[in-house]
Design an enzyme around this catalytic site. Sequence first.
Site, PDB file in Angstrom:
ATOM      1  N   GLU A  51      -1.791  -1.560  -5.740  1.00 38.98           N
ATOM      2  CA  GLU A  51      -3.075  -0.964  -6.083  1.00 38.98           C
ATOM      3  C   GLU A  51      -2.908  -0.135  -7.353  1.00 38.98           C
ATOM      4  OE1 GLU A  51      -6.635   0.854  -3.353  1.00 38.98           O
ATOM      5  OE2 GLU A  51      -4.574   1.245  -2.794  1.00 38.98           O
ATOM      6  N   ASP A 109      -2.923   1.430   6.806  1.00 37.96           N
ATOM      7  CA  ASP A 109      -2.095   1.081   5.654  1.00 37.96           C
ATOM      8  C   ASP A 109      -1.730  -0.402   5.628  1.00 37.96           C
ATOM      9  OD1 ASP A 109      -2.177   3.749   4.929  1.00 37.96           O
ATOM     10  OD2 ASP A 109      -0.305   4.240   5.950  1.00 37.96           O
ATOM     11  N   ASP A 117       0.862  -1.174   0.000  1.00 33.05           N
ATOM     12  CA  ASP A 117       0.000   0.000   0.000  1.00 33.05           C
ATOM     13  C   ASP A 117       0.902   1.228   0.000  1.00 33.05           C
ATOM     14  OD1 ASP A 117      -2.590   1.357   0.243  1.00 33.05           O
ATOM     15  OD2 ASP A 117      -1.826   1.960   2.207  1.00 33.05           O
TER      16      ASP A 117
END
Length: 192
Positions: free
Chosen positions: A87, A168, A3
């Site tokens: 992501e 996170d 992340d």
Amino acid sequence: GIDFGISRLATMSNGERVANPKYSNRYQRQLKRQQQALARKTKGSNRYKRQKQRVARVHEKIANSRRDAAKKLAWNLVTRYDTICVENLNLRGMVKNHALARSLSDAGIGQCIRTIEAKAAMHGKAVVKVDRWFPSSKMCSSCGVLQAHMPLSVRQWTCDCGAVHDRDENAARNILAVGHTVTGRGASVSLH
């Protein structure tokens, strides 16, 4: 699972954290002095041209430092893991938020992701991009319950199942879980 963020450049699903080096802040004073000196020069003069090169050198130093950090992170990940899940962020849209634009650009998240993809391709490793609309931060990585509302100011939260999550790290675990289902690989492959 990784992340990316502003306060920490990367948070990984195993709990590792990579600090954001903030190179623009590190060279801010030097850049300010060189730009002030440039502003005092007469446009078109030889001294103006020389000073313009000095300003460009400081910008180049910042860019090289950012590139070096991205390459070191990518090399670290590619040598340790077969599949890396990240992501798929809309960085252009995120930079349009003027409150975050400078910090996002300084972090160099896009450059990190591109470098990871390039290094992984060179070494035959896989990079899985998880959909940007997947609620990785809001979903509990333990029980899968989705929180209805979670502003960015919430950095730690407790789920109904009793699990306490760092925002996170929880997102990184969820990104890994979704990436794992996409690849369909077994437990023999070291995922991150």
